[in-house]
Write an enzyme that holds these catalytic residues in place. Structure first.
Site, PDB file in Angstrom:
ATOM      1  N   CYS A   5     -42.097  10.850   1.381  1.00 22.46           N
ATOM      2  CA  CYS A   5     -43.547  10.708   1.217  1.00 22.46           C
ATOM      3  C   CYS A   5     -44.019  11.532   0.016  1.00 22.46           C
ATOM      4  O   CYS A   5     -44.928  11.108  -0.712  1.00 22.46           O
ATOM      5  CB  CYS A   5     -44.282  11.155   2.472  1.00 22.46           C
ATOM      6  SG  CYS A   5     -43.533  10.601   4.008  1.00 22.46           S
ATOM      7  N   ASP A  41     -44.847   1.924   2.683  1.00 23.64           N
ATOM      8  CA  ASP A  41     -46.140   2.558   2.400  1.00 23.64           C
ATOM      9  C   ASP A  41     -46.465   2.450   0.910  1.00 23.64           C
ATOM     10  O   ASP A  41     -45.565   2.431   0.071  1.00 23.64           O
ATOM     11  CB  ASP A  41     -46.122   4.038   2.821  1.00 23.64           C
ATOM     12  CG  ASP A  41     -46.088   4.175   4.334  1.00 23.64           C
ATOM     13  OD1 ASP A  41     -46.264   3.157   5.015  1.00 23.64           O
ATOM     14  OD2 ASP A  41     -45.889   5.291   4.818  1.00 23.64           O
ATOM     15  N   CYS A  79     -48.380   6.697   5.841  1.00 23.54           N
ATOM     16  CA  CYS A  79     -48.293   7.686   6.910  1.00 23.54           C
ATOM     17  C   CYS A  79     -49.136   8.926   6.595  1.00 23.54           C
ATOM     18  O   CYS A  79     -49.598   9.108   5.470  1.00 23.54           O
ATOM     19  CB  CYS A  79     -46.840   8.096   7.098  1.00 23.54           C
ATOM     20  SG  CYS A  79     -46.260   9.145   5.769  1.00 23.54           S
ATOM     21  N   CYS A 117     -40.260   2.608   3.828  1.00 20.80           N
ATOM     22  CA  CYS A 117     -41.207   2.373   4.912  1.00 20.80           C
ATOM     23  C   CYS A 117     -42.273   1.350   4.569  1.00 20.80           C
ATOM     24  O   CYS A 117     -43.033   0.929   5.438  1.00 20.80           O
ATOM     25  CB  CYS A 117     -41.897   3.689   5.269  1.00 20.80           C
ATOM     26  SG  CYS A 117     -42.731   4.368   3.829  1.00 20.80           S
TER      27      CYS A 117
HETATM   28 FE1  FES Z   1     -43.070   6.424   4.096  1.00 25.00          FE
HETATM   29 FE2  FES Z   1     -44.506   8.480   4.659  1.00 25.00          FE
HETATM   30  S1  FES Z   1     -43.265   7.388   6.054  1.00 25.00           S
HETATM   31  S2  FES Z   1     -44.498   7.385   2.807  1.00 25.00           S
END
Ligand code: FES
Length: 138
Positions: free
Chosen positions: A107, A39, A64, A37
């Protein structure tokens, strides 16, 4: 997607947001990213070198809500643990505590990776300190 009360609680009241000095030899910094993602999570620990106990932990997460909650929980768990105990924290424990849904498991993996990266960085710094002390003692 319905978030659990535990996720929302950490998301709304994140613990230990911030930074510790990276130049402190007793601070370890882990910076990791999730390829799924994009992140990014920065997690830091400050260790008492005499006891090996983690006295402080901070995080900054650009990601997120589940990643923010995972890192908030991780910093809570890290404080007061020894480095060895911290190494045994598993992402599955975070999944369980926060009731993360399956699509958000990565995550929690990010948080486990950040913990391990911070510990590795701390240990490398300690090795460097010991090496420079040896050189200084010669
Ligand atoms: Fe990727 Fe949460 S959606 S760390």
């Amino acid at each position: 997607m319905p978030y659990s009360a535990q996720i929302l609680e950490h998301y709304n009241n994140p613990r230990n947001v911030g930074s510790l000095s990276q130049t402190d030899p007793n601070v370890g910094t882990g910076l990791v990213g999730a390829p799924e993602c994009g992140d990014v999570m920065k997690l830091q620990i400050k260790v008492n070198p005499a006891t090996g106990v983690i006295e402080d932990a901070k995080f900054k997460t650009f990601g997120c809500g589940s990643a923010i909650a995972s890192s908030s929980l991780a910093t809570e768990w890290l404080k007061g643990k020894t480095v060895d105990q911290a190494l045994s924290i598993r992402n599955t424990e975070i999944v369980e505590e926060l009731a993360l849904p399956p699509v958000k498991v990565h995550c929690s993996v990010l948080a486990e990776d950040a913990i391990k990266a911070a510990i590795k960085n701390f240990q490398e710094k300690q090795t460097n300190v010991e090496a420079s002390e040896l050189v200084a003692a010669k």
